[in-house]
Design a protein around this motif. Sequence first.
Motif, PDB file in Angstrom:
ATOM      1  N   VAL A  44       0.858  -1.182   0.000  1.00  0.00           N
ATOM      2  CA  VAL A  44       0.000   0.000   0.000  1.00  0.00           C
ATOM      3  C   VAL A  44       0.891   1.228   0.000  1.00  0.00           C
ATOM      4  CG1 VAL A  44      -1.775   1.261   1.247  1.00  0.00           C
ATOM      5  CG2 VAL A  44      -1.824  -1.230   1.202  1.00  0.00           C
ATOM      6  N   GLY A  45       0.679   2.124  -0.973  1.00  0.00           N
ATOM      7  CA  GLY A  45       1.487   3.325  -1.106  1.00  0.00           C
ATOM      8  C   GLY A  45       1.107   4.395  -0.097  1.00  0.00           C
ATOM      9  N   ALA A  46       1.785   5.529  -0.166  1.00  0.00           N
ATOM     10  CA  ALA A  46       1.583   6.631   0.780  1.00  0.00           C
ATOM     11  C   ALA A  46       0.167   7.201   0.724  1.00  0.00           C
ATOM     12  CB  ALA A  46       2.599   7.733   0.513  1.00  0.00           C
ATOM     13  N   ASN A  47      -0.471   7.137  -0.442  1.00  0.00           N
ATOM     14  CA  ASN A  47      -1.833   7.661  -0.546  1.00  0.00           C
ATOM     15  C   ASN A  47      -2.885   6.565  -0.329  1.00  0.00           C
ATOM     16  OD1 ASN A  47      -1.420   6.270  -2.868  1.00  0.00           O
ATOM     17  ND2 ASN A  47      -1.986   7.914  -4.262  1.00  0.00           N
ATOM     18  N   LEU A  48      -2.462   5.453   0.289  1.00  0.00           N
ATOM     19  CA  LEU A  48      -3.318   4.328   0.660  1.00  0.00           C
ATOM     20  C   LEU A  48      -3.969   3.634  -0.531  1.00  0.00           C
ATOM     21  CD1 LEU A  48      -4.977   5.723   3.901  1.00  0.00           C
ATOM     22  CD2 LEU A  48      -2.950   4.297   3.683  1.00  0.00           C
ATOM     23  N   THR A  49      -3.310   3.672  -1.667  1.00  0.00           N
ATOM     24  CA  THR A  49      -3.765   2.901  -2.821  1.00  0.00           C
ATOM     25  C   THR A  49      -2.831   1.717  -3.016  1.00  0.00           C
ATOM     26  OG1 THR A  49      -2.456   4.237  -4.341  1.00  0.00           O
ATOM     27  CG2 THR A  49      -4.727   4.931  -3.972  1.00  0.00           C
ATOM     28  N   ASP A  50      -3.355   0.650  -3.546  1.00  0.00           N
ATOM     29  CA  ASP A  50      -2.538  -0.538  -3.788  1.00  0.00           C
ATOM     30  C   ASP A  50      -1.519  -0.261  -4.890  1.00  0.00           C
ATOM     31  OD1 ASP A  50      -3.845  -2.015  -1.892  1.00  0.00           O
ATOM     32  OD2 ASP A  50      -5.198  -2.996  -3.305  1.00  0.00           O
ATOM     33  N   VAL A  51      -0.301  -0.710  -4.658  1.00  0.00           N
ATOM     34  CA  VAL A  51       0.760  -0.603  -5.652  1.00  0.00           C
ATOM     35  C   VAL A  51       1.042  -2.017  -6.153  1.00  0.00           C
ATOM     36  CG1 VAL A  51       3.149   0.052  -6.059  1.00  0.00           C
ATOM     37  CG2 VAL A  51       1.730   1.419  -4.527  1.00  0.00           C
ATOM     38  N   ASN A  52       0.866  -2.243  -7.445  1.00  0.00           N
ATOM     39  CA  ASN A  52       1.083  -3.559  -8.043  1.00  0.00           C
ATOM     40  C   ASN A  52       2.266  -3.491  -8.991  1.00  0.00           C
ATOM     41  OD1 ASN A  52      -1.230  -4.836  -6.860  1.00  0.00           O
ATOM     42  ND2 ASN A  52      -2.473  -3.617  -8.246  1.00  0.00           N
ATOM     43  N   PRO A  53       3.348  -4.206  -8.685  1.00  0.00           N
ATOM     44  CA  PRO A  53       4.530  -4.154  -9.538  1.00  0.00           C
ATOM     45  C   PRO A  53       4.289  -4.825 -10.892  1.00  0.00           C
ATOM     46  CG  PRO A  53       4.802  -5.798  -7.832  1.00  0.00           C
ATOM     47  CD  PRO A  53       3.522  -5.082  -7.545  1.00  0.00           C
ATOM     48  N   GLU A  54       5.078  -4.404 -11.877  1.00  0.00           N
ATOM     49  CA  GLU A  54       5.003  -4.987 -13.209  1.00  0.00           C
ATOM     50  C   GLU A  54       6.033  -6.106 -13.339  1.00  0.00           C
ATOM     51  OE1 GLU A  54       5.372  -1.965 -16.150  1.00  0.00           O
ATOM     52  OE2 GLU A  54       3.837  -0.709 -15.244  1.00  0.00           O
ATOM     53  N   VAL A  55       5.993  -6.796 -14.460  1.00  0.00           N
ATOM     54  CA  VAL A  55       6.934  -7.873 -14.729  1.00  0.00           C
ATOM     55  C   VAL A  55       8.345  -7.292 -14.870  1.00  0.00           C
ATOM     56  CG1 VAL A  55       7.578  -9.672 -16.379  1.00  0.00           C
ATOM     57  CG2 VAL A  55       5.170  -9.255 -15.871  1.00  0.00           C
ATOM     58  N   ALA A  56       9.304  -7.898 -14.166  1.00  0.00           N
ATOM     59  CA  ALA A  56      10.717  -7.493 -14.266  1.00  0.00           C
ATOM     60  C   ALA A  56      11.408  -8.403 -15.269  1.00  0.00           C
ATOM     61  CB  ALA A  56      11.392  -7.607 -12.908  1.00  0.00           C
ATOM     62  N   GLN A  57      12.193  -7.791 -16.177  1.00  0.00           N
ATOM     63  CA  GLN A  57      12.869  -8.564 -17.212  1.00  0.00           C
ATOM     64  C   GLN A  57      14.346  -8.180 -17.282  1.00  0.00           C
ATOM     65  OE1 GLN A  57      10.604  -8.964 -20.961  1.00  0.00           O
ATOM     66  NE2 GLN A  57       9.276  -7.405 -20.053  1.00  0.00           N
ATOM     67  N   ALA A  58      15.165  -9.144 -17.654  1.00  0.00           N
ATOM     68  CA  ALA A  58      16.593  -8.882 -17.839  1.00  0.00           C
ATOM     69  C   ALA A  58      17.090  -9.698 -19.017  1.00  0.00           C
ATOM     70  CB  ALA A  58      17.384  -9.246 -16.587  1.00  0.00           C
ATOM     71  N   ILE A  59      17.968  -9.096 -19.810  1.00  0.00           N
ATOM     72  CA  ILE A  59      18.621  -9.799 -20.902  1.00  0.00           C
ATOM     73  C   ILE A  59      20.108  -9.448 -20.843  1.00  0.00           C
ATOM     74  CG2 ILE A  59      18.159  -7.996 -22.604  1.00  0.00           C
ATOM     75  CD1 ILE A  59      17.811 -10.340 -24.650  1.00  0.00           C
ATOM     76  N   ARG A  60      20.936 -10.475 -21.057  1.00  0.00           N
ATOM     77  CA  ARG A  60      22.384 -10.272 -20.988  1.00  0.00           C
ATOM     78  C   ARG A  60      23.038 -11.045 -22.123  1.00  0.00           C
ATOM     79  NH1 ARG A  60      25.485 -11.838 -15.579  1.00  0.00           N
ATOM     80  NH2 ARG A  60      23.301 -12.025 -15.088  1.00  0.00           N
ATOM     81  N   GLY A  61      23.959 -10.428 -22.790  1.00  0.00           N
ATOM     82  CA  GLY A  61      24.707 -11.075 -23.855  1.00  0.00           C
ATOM     83  C   GLY A  61      26.189 -10.884 -23.638  1.00  0.00           C
ATOM     84  N   SER A  62      26.975 -11.828 -24.107  1.00  0.00           N
ATOM     85  CA  SER A  62      28.420 -11.694 -23.989  1.00  0.00           C
ATOM     86  C   SER A  62      29.097 -12.456 -25.131  1.00  0.00           C
ATOM     87  CB  SER A  62      28.932 -12.198 -22.639  1.00  0.00           C
ATOM     88  OG  SER A  62      28.623 -13.546 -22.451  1.00  0.00           O
ATOM     89  N   ILE A  63      30.267 -11.964 -25.477  1.00  0.00           N
ATOM     90  CA  ILE A  63      31.123 -12.652 -26.442  1.00  0.00           C
ATOM     91  C   ILE A  63      32.519 -12.718 -25.836  1.00  0.00           C
ATOM     92  CG2 ILE A  63      29.804 -11.992 -28.480  1.00  0.00           C
ATOM     93  CD1 ILE A  63      31.826  -9.773 -28.969  1.00  0.00           C
ATOM     94  N   GLY A  64      33.288 -13.678 -26.259  1.00  0.00           N
ATOM     95  CA  GLY A  64      34.627 -13.804 -25.702  1.00  0.00           C
ATOM     96  C   GLY A  64      35.442 -14.857 -26.415  1.00  0.00           C
ATOM     97  N   ILE A  65      36.615 -15.098 -25.872  1.00  0.00           N
ATOM     98  CA  ILE A  65      37.501 -16.130 -26.376  1.00  0.00           C
ATOM     99  C   ILE A  65      38.092 -16.879 -25.187  1.00  0.00           C
ATOM    100  CG2 ILE A  65      39.458 -14.539 -26.549  1.00  0.00           C
ATOM    101  CD1 ILE A  65      40.368 -16.234 -28.991  1.00  0.00           C
ATOM    102  N   ARG A  66      38.039 -18.172 -25.282  1.00  0.00           N
ATOM    103  CA  ARG A  66      38.609 -19.037 -24.243  1.00  0.00           C
ATOM    104  C   ARG A  66      40.034 -19.364 -24.640  1.00  0.00           C
ATOM    105  NH1 ARG A  66      38.435 -24.625 -24.208  1.00  0.00           N
ATOM    106  NH2 ARG A  66      37.039 -24.430 -25.987  1.00  0.00           N
ATOM    107  N   PHE A  67      40.969 -19.193 -23.704  1.00  0.00           N
ATOM    108  CA  PHE A  67      42.373 -19.518 -24.018  1.00  0.00           C
ATOM    109  C   PHE A  67      43.003 -20.260 -22.873  1.00  0.00           C
ATOM    110  CE2 PHE A  67      42.180 -15.263 -22.346  1.00  0.00           C
ATOM    111  CZ  PHE A  67      43.179 -15.203 -21.394  1.00  0.00           C
TER     112      PHE A  67
END
Length: 65
Positions: free
Chosen positions: A42-65
Amino acid sequence: NGQRDASLGIELSGGARYETEDGFFGQVQYGALFPLGGFKWVGANLTDVNPEVAQAIRGSIGIRF
């Protein structure tokens, strides 16, 4: 009743990786969190706060030696 749902959410994650014989690689990862009742508040003005979907994307490139 007054009881709250303590479940935080459902997370879905996945990824893919490609690697060549000479050691170069690339990969991508993705995740999404679908919030449930444990994240509602419940927020400061006494209304319900409903979070949205959280998303993450990660990319990487490299070389193994």
